[in-house]
Design a protein around this motif. Structure first.
Motif, PDB file in Angstrom:
ATOM      1  N   SER A  17       0.825  -1.202   0.000  1.00 56.55           N
ATOM      2  CA  SER A  17       0.000   0.000   0.000  1.00 56.55           C
ATOM      3  C   SER A  17       0.859   1.253   0.000  1.00 56.55           C
ATOM      4  O   SER A  17       0.610   2.177  -0.767  1.00 56.55           O
ATOM      5  CB  SER A  17      -0.909   0.022   1.227  1.00 56.55           C
ATOM      6  OG  SER A  17      -1.741  -1.103   1.204  1.00 56.55           O
ATOM      7  N   LYS A  20       2.607   1.648  -3.374  1.00 52.97           N
ATOM      8  CA  LYS A  20       1.703   2.108  -4.434  1.00 52.97           C
ATOM      9  C   LYS A  20       1.340   3.585  -4.249  1.00 52.97           C
ATOM     10  O   LYS A  20       1.210   4.325  -5.212  1.00 52.97           O
ATOM     11  CB  LYS A  20       0.423   1.263  -4.440  1.00 52.97           C
ATOM     12  CG  LYS A  20       0.660  -0.196  -4.768  1.00 52.97           C
ATOM     13  CD  LYS A  20       0.643  -0.421  -6.260  1.00 52.97           C
ATOM     14  CE  LYS A  20       1.120  -1.800  -6.702  1.00 52.97           C
ATOM     15  NZ  LYS A  20       0.412  -2.915  -6.082  1.00 52.97           N
ATOM     16  N   ALA A  21       1.191   3.986  -2.997  1.00 51.46           N
ATOM     17  CA  ALA A  21       0.829   5.385  -2.732  1.00 51.46           C
ATOM     18  C   ALA A  21       1.982   6.318  -3.106  1.00 51.46           C
ATOM     19  O   ALA A  21       1.766   7.391  -3.666  1.00 51.46           O
ATOM     20  CB  ALA A  21       0.430   5.555  -1.267  1.00 51.46           C
ATOM     21  N   LYS A  24       2.010   6.616  -6.728  1.00 53.12           N
ATOM     22  CA  LYS A  24       0.876   7.459  -7.142  1.00 53.12           C
ATOM     23  C   LYS A  24       1.238   8.948  -7.093  1.00 53.12           C
ATOM     24  O   LYS A  24       0.784   9.722  -7.925  1.00 53.12           O
ATOM     25  CB  LYS A  24      -0.309   7.165  -6.207  1.00 53.12           C
ATOM     26  CG  LYS A  24      -1.547   7.979  -6.456  1.00 53.12           C
ATOM     27  CD  LYS A  24      -2.397   7.375  -7.545  1.00 53.12           C
ATOM     28  CE  LYS A  24      -3.693   8.157  -7.730  1.00 53.12           C
ATOM     29  NZ  LYS A  24      -4.476   7.628  -8.853  1.00 53.12           N
ATOM     30  N   GLU A 191      -1.092   6.275   3.583  1.00 55.87           N
ATOM     31  CA  GLU A 191      -1.395   5.453   2.397  1.00 55.87           C
ATOM     32  C   GLU A 191      -2.815   4.899   2.422  1.00 55.87           C
ATOM     33  O   GLU A 191      -3.259   4.270   1.476  1.00 55.87           O
ATOM     34  CB  GLU A 191      -0.360   4.324   2.264  1.00 55.87           C
ATOM     35  CG  GLU A 191      -0.519   3.148   3.222  1.00 55.87           C
ATOM     36  CD  GLU A 191       0.012   3.392   4.637  1.00 55.87           C
ATOM     37  OE1 GLU A 191       0.250   4.563   5.004  1.00 55.87           O
ATOM     38  OE2 GLU A 191       0.150   2.407   5.385  1.00 55.87           O
ATOM     39  N   LEU A 198      -2.335  11.199   0.446  1.00 56.01           N
ATOM     40  CA  LEU A 198      -1.477  11.327  -0.732  1.00 56.01           C
ATOM     41  C   LEU A 198      -0.806  12.708  -0.736  1.00 56.01           C
ATOM     42  O   LEU A 198       0.357  12.844  -1.112  1.00 56.01           O
ATOM     43  CB  LEU A 198      -2.289  11.111  -2.018  1.00 56.01           C
ATOM     44  CG  LEU A 198      -2.858   9.695  -2.201  1.00 56.01           C
ATOM     45  CD1 LEU A 198      -3.734   9.623  -3.450  1.00 56.01           C
ATOM     46  CD2 LEU A 198      -1.747   8.646  -2.286  1.00 56.01           C
TER      47      LEU A 198
END
Lengths: 216, 263
Positions: A17, A20-21, A24, A191, A198
Motif C-alpha cells: 500500500s 503504491k501510494a 501514485k 497510504e 497522498l
C-alpha cells in the motif's frame, strides 16, 4: 528526476500500500532491506505494523538499526509510519512479558510509547482529526483538523513537547505526528487516508527534493 | 473523536460487481476497480467487497480484484465471502486488503477468528453476523437468531451471545445485518443494533434496511453503530455519499467531509 525513496522492509509489514501510494504521487520508491540501498536513498520511509518487540527484533536481525540511525543523523528526510514512528522512540509499554523490562526501540527520539488508558476501545481504528501543533512543510496545504486513517493501540509521548508536530483527540489528546529536524513520523496511515494522505506523502517528496524546506 | 464511517458494499460475482436482492435478480453493475475508485472519489470512508461466487475460481478472481483495487485507491478495503482459512486471509491481506470479514466459516469453526486475530491483529478481523428476529409471545423481550450460508441456514445461536463470543475470540469489528430489515428500505432493526452495540466494546457496522437518510442517522445514534454499510441506496442512485455525509453533519454527527482537506 525526483530522488529515490527507500521503503524499509523490516519483514513485519505489508508494504504494497505504501509503495503504491508513493508511486501514485510520483515518488520513485524502492522496497528494500539492503543497508547500502537505504544509505544511498535520498529519503527513507519506515513503515511497520504488528508488535513492537517482534519488529525491533527483525530490524536487529537484518542489521538495519545502524543504517537507519545514520540516515537520521546525516539529515536525510526520514518518515516513520505507525509502528515505524513508535520504533524511533526509546522504549515501549507494548511487551510480551508483562513483568519484564520495557523493550527498547531505536532511541532516535527521547520519549516513550504508551498504551491507551483502560476504558477506551482499542485498537483506535478509523478516521480521526489531525491538528498540527505548528506550521510544517509535511502538512503544507492540509487544513487543521483534517481526517486521517488510524489503526493502533499504542501512542508516542515525546519527552520534548517541541517535537510534537500534530495532535489527535482520542479520550485525551495524543501526539499523532512528530518532527525533529529531518526526522518525521506519523501515527496514522497516509497510504490509507485518501487524498489527504497522498498530499502528505507528496509533501514528504517535496521535502526530499528540497530539505531546506525543513525548519532548523 | 472518531468519524462515523460510510462504507459502500460491492457484491462481486466472477470479477464483476452485481446488484440484486439477496442473490436473486442479479444485474451487472460494472467493474469493481472502477466502482471502487468512483466511491473513493465520492468520499467513501472504507469499502467492502463481498465475493458471492464462493468457488475456487472465484477466490483467484477476488485476489486479482483486490490487487488491482489496492493499487489505485487509498482508503481501507475489507473483503468477505467464503473466507475459511488463515492462509487465504493472508493471501488477501498480502494482495492489498486491510480487513477480512468472516461469517459462515467462523460459525463452523470459531477458532478461525482467534487464529486470524493472533496472526494479523484484531483490526484486520471483521465478523459478519446475519440475524433474524425470533417470534415470541407478545410482550416478551426480543431475541435474534444467527443465520449462516448467506442467510439460508438457521444456526440456533443467539445473536447477542455470538457477538460477545466473537469479540472475546479477537474480532475487531462486527458487521451486523438484520435479515428482517434487509432489502426493505424501511429502516434498520434499531433494537438489534443497540442490543449488540451495548454488549460489545468493539465497533458495530450497521447493515440492512436503509431507505432514507434518517434511517442512517438513527442507526448511528439510537442504534449506537460506528459505521453504516450502504449498498442499494447508493447503487440505485437514491443518495450520493456527499448527501449522506452532509445530512449526518447537519445532525451533529462527526463525519469526514467529502472534500476532506481542500479549502
Amino acid at each position: 528526476m525526483p530522488k529515490s525513496v527507500a521503503v524499509v522492509d523490516s519483514g513485519c509489514a505489508n508494504l504494497n500500500s505504501i509503495y503504491k501510494a508513493l508511486v501514485k504521487v510520483s515518488l520513485p520508491a524502492v522496497i528494500t532491506d539492503d543497508a547500502a540501498v537505504i544509505a544511498g536513498a535520498a529519503g527513507v520511509v519506515f513503515p511497520g505494523v504488528g508488535a513492537f518487540e517482534h519488529a525491533m527484533g527483525l530490524i536487529r536481525q537484518k542489521g538495519l538499526a545502524s543504517v537507519l540511525l545514520e540516515c537520521i543523523a546525516k539529515g536525510k528526510p526520514f518518515l516513520g509510519i505507525c509502528l515505524g514512528l513508535q520504533l524511533l522512540f526509546l522504549s515501549s509499554e507494548e511487551r510480551s512479558n508483562p513483568g519484564g523490562p520495557l523493550p527498547q526501540g531505536l532511541g532516535a527520539v527521547a520519549g516513550q510509547v504508551r498504551r491507551f488508558p483502560a476504558g477506551l476501545p482499542v485498537p483506535h481504528v478509523g478516521w480521526n482529526r489531525v491538528s498540527p501543533a505548528r506550521s510544517h512543510p509535511l502538512f503544507a496545504g492540509l487544513n487543521g483538523g483534517t481526517y486521517f486513517y488510524f489503526t493502533h493501540s499504542y501512542y508516542v509521548q515525546p519527552s520534548d513537547p517541541g517535537h510534537r508536530l500534530a495532535v489527535t483527540d482520542y479520550g485525551a489528546p495524543f501526539t499523532s505526528a512528530i518532527g525533529v529536524r529531518n526526522l518525521l513520523g506519523v501515527q496514522f496511515h497516509p497510504e490509507k487516508s485518501g487524498p489527504a494522505g497522498l498530499r502528505l506523502l507528496s509533501n514528504f517528496g517535496n521535502i526530499i527534493a528540497d530539505p531546506t524546506l525543513l525548519p532548523a | 473523536m472518531l468519524a462515523k464511517r460510510i462504507i459502500p458494499c460491492l457484491d462481486v460475482l466472477g470479477g464483476r460487481v452485481v446488484k440484486g436482492t439477496r442473490f436473486v435478480n442479479l444485474q451487472d453493475a460494472g467493474d469493481p476497480v472502477e466502482r471502487a475508485a468512483f466511491y473513493d472519489r465520492e468520499g467513501a470512508d472504507e469499502l467492502v467487497f463481498l465475493d458471492i461466487t464462493a468457488s475456487a475460481e472465484g477466490r483467484r478472481t477476488m485476489i486479482e480484484v483486490v490487487r488491482k483495487t489496492a493499487a489505485s485507491i487509498f482508503i481501507p478495503l475489507a473483503v468477505g465471502g467464503g473466507i475459511d482459512s488463515v492462509d487465504f486471509m493472508g493471501e488477501l491481506l498480502q494482495s492489498g486488503a486491510d480487513k477480512i470479514s468472516v461469517n459462515t466459516a467462523a460459525l463452523a469453526n470459531p477458532a478461525l477468528i482467534r487464529d486470524g486475530a493472533a496472526r494479523f491483529g484484531s483490526q484486520c478481523i471483521v465478523t459478519a453476523i446475519d440475524a433474524r428476529r425470533v417470534e415470541e409471545r407478545p410482550g416478551s423481550p426480543p431475541r435474534w437468531e444467527v443465520y449462516s450460508h448467506g442467510g439460508r441456514r438457521p444456526t440456533g445461536r443467539d445473536a447477542i451471545a455470538w457477538a460477545v463470543e466473537v469479540e472475546k475470540l479477537g474480532a475487531g469489528e462486527i458487521l451486523l445485518t438484520s435479515m428482517d430489515a434487509d432489502g426493505t428500505r424501511d429502516g434498520y432493526d434499531i433494537a438489534l443494533l443497540a442490543a449488540v452495540a451495548g454488549a460489545v466494546p468493539i465497533p458495530v457496522i450497521a447493515s440492512g434496511g436503509a431507505g432514507t437518510l434518517e434511517h442512517l442517522s438513527q442507526a448511528l445514534t439510537i442504534g449506537k453503530a460506528h459505521a453504516v454499510l450502504v449498498a442499494s441506496i447508493l447503487h440505485y442512485g437514491l443518495y450520493s455519499i456527499a448527501e449522506i455525509k452532509n445530512f449526518l453533519a447537519e445532525k451533529g454527527l462527526p463525519v469526514r467531509p467529502v472534500s476532506n482537506y481542500i479549502t
